[in-house]
Design a protein around this motif. Structure first.
Motif, PDB file in Angstrom:
ATOM      1  N   PRO A  84       0.764  -1.226   0.093  1.00 49.41           N
ATOM      2  CA  PRO A  84      -0.002  -0.120  -0.072  1.00 49.41           C
ATOM      3  C   PRO A  84       0.779   1.303  -0.091  1.00 49.41           C
ATOM      4  O   PRO A  84       1.935   1.129   0.411  1.00 49.41           O
ATOM      5  N   ALA A  85       0.094   2.398  -0.385  1.00 46.82           N
ATOM      6  CA  ALA A  85       0.827   3.514  -0.418  1.00 46.82           C
ATOM      7  C   ALA A  85       1.046   4.099   0.771  1.00 46.82           C
ATOM      8  O   ALA A  85       0.383   3.977   1.954  1.00 46.82           O
ATOM      9  N   PRO A  86       2.228   4.708   1.123  1.00 47.47           N
ATOM     10  CA  PRO A  86       2.496   5.362   2.435  1.00 47.47           C
ATOM     11  C   PRO A  86       1.453   6.366   2.930  1.00 47.47           C
ATOM     12  O   PRO A  86       0.675   7.179   2.095  1.00 47.47           O
ATOM     13  N   SER A  87       1.242   6.547   4.028  1.00 52.16           N
ATOM     14  CA  SER A  87       0.357   7.635   4.726  1.00 52.16           C
ATOM     15  C   SER A  87       1.225   8.485   5.649  1.00 52.16           C
ATOM     16  O   SER A  87       1.822   8.010   6.574  1.00 52.16           O
ATOM     17  N   PRO A  88       1.026  10.012   5.488  1.00 48.70           N
ATOM     18  CA  PRO A  88       0.122  10.480   4.671  1.00 48.70           C
ATOM     19  C   PRO A  88       0.975  10.172   2.951  1.00 48.70           C
ATOM     20  O   PRO A  88       2.174   9.978   3.023  1.00 48.70           O
ATOM     21  N   PHE A  89      -0.058  10.359   1.988  1.00 55.93           N
ATOM     22  CA  PHE A  89       0.593  10.152   0.829  1.00 55.93           C
ATOM     23  C   PHE A  89       1.594  11.301   0.193  1.00 55.93           C
ATOM     24  O   PHE A  89       1.434  12.583   0.685  1.00 55.93           O
ATOM     25  N   PRO A  90       2.197  10.628  -0.776  1.00 53.71           N
ATOM     26  CA  PRO A  90       3.469  11.767  -1.325  1.00 53.71           C
ATOM     27  C   PRO A  90       2.450  12.805  -1.970  1.00 53.71           C
ATOM     28  O   PRO A  90       1.533  12.852  -2.417  1.00 53.71           O
ATOM     29  N   ILE A  91       3.184  14.081  -1.476  1.00 51.46           N
ATOM     30  CA  ILE A  91       2.519  15.124  -2.176  1.00 51.46           C
ATOM     31  C   ILE A  91       3.132  15.375  -3.908  1.00 51.46           C
ATOM     32  O   ILE A  91       4.237  15.512  -3.971  1.00 51.46           O
ATOM     33  N   LEU A  92       2.040  15.161  -4.630  1.00 57.06           N
ATOM     34  CA  LEU A  92       2.188  15.572  -5.964  1.00 57.06           C
ATOM     35  C   LEU A  92       1.639  16.800  -6.498  1.00 57.06           C
ATOM     36  O   LEU A  92       1.085  17.604  -5.738  1.00 57.06           O
ATOM     37  N   ALA A  93       2.203  17.438  -7.540  1.00 59.27           N
ATOM     38  CA  ALA A  93       1.793  18.805  -7.925  1.00 59.27           C
ATOM     39  C   ALA A  93       0.308  18.923  -8.115  1.00 59.27           C
ATOM     40  O   ALA A  93      -0.323  17.943  -8.423  1.00 59.27           O
ATOM     41  N   ALA A  94      -0.107  20.097  -7.788  1.00 65.25           N
ATOM     42  CA  ALA A  94      -1.762  20.385  -7.869  1.00 65.25           C
ATOM     43  C   ALA A  94      -2.097  20.280  -9.703  1.00 65.25           C
ATOM     44  O   ALA A  94      -1.268  20.503 -10.294  1.00 65.25           O
ATOM     45  N   PRO A  95      -3.313  20.043  -9.807  1.00 63.77           N
ATOM     46  CA  PRO A  95      -3.738  20.242 -11.166  1.00 63.77           C
ATOM     47  C   PRO A  95      -3.310  21.334 -11.853  1.00 63.77           C
ATOM     48  O   PRO A  95      -3.180  22.579 -11.267  1.00 63.77           O
ATOM     49  N   ALA A  96      -2.605  21.191 -12.944  1.00 62.96           N
ATOM     50  CA  ALA A  96      -2.175  22.378 -13.800  1.00 62.96           C
ATOM     51  C   ALA A  96      -2.745  22.436 -15.134  1.00 62.96           C
ATOM     52  O   ALA A  96      -3.022  21.338 -15.534  1.00 62.96           O
ATOM     53  N   PRO A  97      -2.505  23.589 -15.804  1.00 67.50           N
ATOM     54  CA  PRO A  97      -2.998  23.470 -17.108  1.00 67.50           C
ATOM     55  C   PRO A  97      -2.007  22.672 -18.211  1.00 67.50           C
ATOM     56  O   PRO A  97      -0.977  22.649 -18.076  1.00 67.50           O
ATOM     57  N   ASP A  98      -2.719  21.970 -19.077  1.00 67.02           N
ATOM     58  CA  ASP A  98      -2.300  20.950 -20.065  1.00 67.02           C
ATOM     59  C   ASP A  98      -1.220  19.936 -19.652  1.00 67.02           C
ATOM     60  O   ASP A  98      -0.155  19.724 -19.925  1.00 67.02           O
ATOM     61  N   ARG A  99      -1.286  19.573 -18.133  1.00 65.91           N
ATOM     62  CA  ARG A  99      -0.760  18.592 -17.631  1.00 65.91           C
ATOM     63  C   ARG A  99      -1.665  17.491 -16.997  1.00 65.91           C
ATOM     64  O   ARG A  99      -2.666  17.621 -16.320  1.00 65.91           O
ATOM     65  N   THR A 100      -1.131  16.163 -17.262  1.00 62.96           N
ATOM     66  CA  THR A 100      -1.801  14.965 -16.359  1.00 62.96           C
ATOM     67  C   THR A 100      -1.543  15.161 -14.724  1.00 62.96           C
ATOM     68  O   THR A 100      -0.466  15.579 -14.471  1.00 62.96           O
ATOM     69  N   TRP A 101      -2.550  15.080 -14.240  1.00 60.46           N
ATOM     70  CA  TRP A 101      -2.501  15.081 -12.705  1.00 60.46           C
ATOM     71  C   TRP A 101      -2.688  13.725 -12.022  1.00 60.46           C
ATOM     72  O   TRP A 101      -3.468  13.100 -12.458  1.00 60.46           O
ATOM     73  N   GLY A 102      -1.615  13.138 -11.200  1.00 65.14           N
ATOM     74  CA  GLY A 102      -1.733  12.125 -10.589  1.00 65.14           C
ATOM     75  C   GLY A 102      -1.811  11.878  -9.279  1.00 65.14           C
ATOM     76  O   GLY A 102      -1.674  10.949  -8.488  1.00 65.14           O
ATOM     77  N   GLY A 103      -2.788  13.077  -8.721  1.00 68.38           N
ATOM     78  CA  GLY A 103      -2.679  13.535  -7.002  1.00 68.38           C
ATOM     79  C   GLY A 103      -4.245  12.703  -6.612  1.00 68.38           C
ATOM     80  O   GLY A 103      -4.456  13.120  -5.512  1.00 68.38           O
TER      81      GLY A 103
END
Length: 573
Positions: free
Chosen positions: A164-183
């Motif tokens: 399982p993923a660590p908790s708290p989850f790794p911080i991914l970049a916030a949604p941004a224009p023209d970018r795939t968001w994985g958070g």
């Protein structure tokens, strides 16, 4: 990294959309439930997004061949699964998925086939999913995936590892224009709902799994989500992971193939967004996704969401059991002018000859009575149709020296916004409705005034020229103004026949404003013919409103009993 893989993608003809999944084929018969859609919307929600939207998703597994679902005929596997939101409208449209054959494949540009009309290509997105294991590994248990997706020629890659993923989850970049968001992190409830969708309807999947998925929109730029702020901009697709199954982080250098690994699987997908010429905003998409050695293509379209089937809600009161049925309260005026009106409260009476059980007696055979019943208010402001049914009985008391019948029964659907304390509120302290003659609801066919409300008077007393010079008629009022009256033939139907007769009222809003009111009365007796008193009588100023049903009975120097029974109100929203 504008293009993920150089050269052309080898594409076979797409298999027809199957009712059951096939080995090594993308499965497109998955329908997202309302629970899954609402769960995904909640999981996607982020302060950077204006209004999360889910039109369709592609579901992947981390450690299965072709990233697919295990079939019951083990050890075969599907490819990825495409699930559409065909139940929750987006902008009034539902998403549909159709199988299609391949027409043209040049690199990753896949044109629709058959081409409906010349099309204008709006965007082309690509994704690649690489499955790999440490060099020399013999199974997929510890497989990792490298998922890369383009949006507006910008590529974002993510590493998907066993969880399982660590908790708290790794911080991914916030949604941004023209970018795939994985958070996006899937909740437990969403995952369980998705698993149900994957195996719904007897689909032969052994154990449904949803390790990660990609959320797409049909008509938004980049297949993405509308971002908050001005001017309007859009993210790319949203990558959601199941934290109980996998962990995820972003590969900042966008390297597709990591060092010292053995590649176990490589799948590609192309997403073409186009508009058929001349059709404006009728945006469609074509998806082609590989499941080695096959490629399956689908058209993602939209259809207008069907008009919801109206759901009628009925409340009844037959007075048989105290405390059951639609709540009501009884009221008699403690004071009235002239002062000789008496207080004899309305009461529930036991069954008698002619009744089918207990009933409510509004007035007895005494002189000078005013009684009423007010039912619990209904939430009816947006009704498509309002139907009221009840039985009524009026029986005159013989008098040798004058007309023996008076005055009748009145019904009103009282506007509770315009008449908040008129009449008394059920389940609260009674309040006289006759305290202000200018706003009182008068009964028995007398001129009535209940603001912004429709009323029907069943009149059995002749008050002269101002009352149509008749003692057997029915009047329709709105806001105190008589809009229609109907004189009954006493030889055919006498309102005061001493029997339980039936009244059926329908109110239907009219497009553009106003309502049509219909009243049908049926005399007592087997085989009696209904009489249409008002047939879609149009009331221009009346529109649906929150209201409550009210009945009143009145006697004066002449008298009769006034009874009602088997009341039902049906509201279709």
């Amino acid at each position: 990294m504008a293009s993920l893989v150089a050269g052309s993608m080898l594409m076979a003809e797409s298999a027809p959309l199957q009712a059951v999944p096939l080995a090594n084929h993308v499965f497109g018969e998955c329908q997202l439930s309302s629970a899954s859609v609402s769960g995904l919307v909640a999981d996607i929600t982020n302060s950077a997004l204006a209004s999360p939207q889910v039109d369709y998703i592609v579901v992947y597994t981390r450690d299965k061949p072709n990233h697919g679902q295990q079939l019951t005929e083990t050890p075969t596997y599907t490819g990825p699964v495409v699930c559409i939101n065909g139940t929750e409208p987006s902008g009034g449209l539902l998403t549909t998925l159709e199988p299609t054959t391949l027409n043209t494949a040049v690199g990753y540009t896949v044109l629709p086939s058959p081409a409906p009309i010349p099309v204008t290509v709006k965007a082309t997105e690509q994704s690649t999913v690489l499955q790999h294991v440490p060099a020399g590994a013999t199974n997929l248990d510890n497989a990792q995936n490298r998922f890369c997706h383009t949006a507006a020629n910008r590529t974002d890659c993510f590493r998907i590892a066993p969880g399982p993923a660590p908790s708290p989850f790794p911080i991914l970049a916030a949604p941004a224009p023209d970018r795939t968001w994985g958070g996006c992190r899937l909740s437990v409830a969403t995952v369980e709902s998705l698993k149900t969708d994957l195996g719904a309807g007897g689909i032969p999947i052994a154990t449904a799994e949803a390790d990660y998925l990609v959320v797409y929109t049909r008509a938004n730029p980049n297949d993405g989500q509308l971002l908050s702020g001005d001017p309007p901009s859009y993210s790319g697709p949203v990558l959601c992971s199941n934290p109980a199954a996998v962990s995820i982080d972003q590969v900042l250098d966008n390297t597709l193939v990591p060092p010292s690994v053995d590649i176990k699987g490589l799948n590609h997908a192309t997403y073409l967004q186009y508009v058929a010429s001349g059709e404006g905003a009728n945006t469609e998409k074509k998806i082609c996704h590989s499941a080695i050695p096959n490629v399956d293509c689908f058209l993602v379209k939209s259809t207008p969401a069907p008009t919801p089937t109206p759901t009628p809600t009925t409340a009844v009161q037959n007075f048989e059991t105290e405390g059951e049925g639609l709540a009501y309260a009884l009221n008699s005026p403690p004071t009235y002018t002239p002062s000789d009106f008496v207080v004899i409260p309305a009461t529930v009476k036991p069954a008698d000859t002619g009744s089918d059980g207990k009933f409510l007696r509004l007035t007895t055979t005494d002189f000078n009575q005013l009684n009423m019943i007010g039912f619990e208010p209904t939430n009816s402001v947006g009704f498509r149709k309002l139907v009221v049914d009840f039985d009524f009985r009026m029986k005159a008391e013989p008098l040798p020296y004058r007309e023996t019948r008076a005055d009748g029964i009145g019904f009103a659907f009282l506007n509770t916004t315009s008449n908040p304390s008129n009449p008394l509120t059920p389940l609260a302290s009674p309040v006289s409705i006759y305290e202000d003659a200018s706003t009182s609801f008068f009964v028995g066919g007398m001129p009535a005034y209940a603001k912004d409300s429709f009323q029907i008077g069943f009149d059995t007393y002749n008050n002269g020229e101002g009352d149509h010079n008749d003692n057997n008629h029915i009047s329709l009022y709105y806001s105190g103004v008589e809009t229609k009256f109907f004189v009954l033939n006493s030889a055919t139907f006498d309102l005061a026949n001493g029997k339980f007769n039936h009244a059926h009222i329908e109110v239907v809003p009219v497009t553009g404003g106003g309502c049509n009111v219909t009243l049908i009365v049926t005399p007592s007796g087997e085989g009696a013919s209904p009489i249409t008193v008002f047939d879609s009588e149009y009331i221009m100023d009346m529109n649906p409103y929150n209201g409550r049903a009210v009945f009143g009975g009145r006697t004066g120097a002449s008298r009769e009993t006034h009874d009602i029974d088997n009341f039902a109100i049906t509201i279709t929203e």
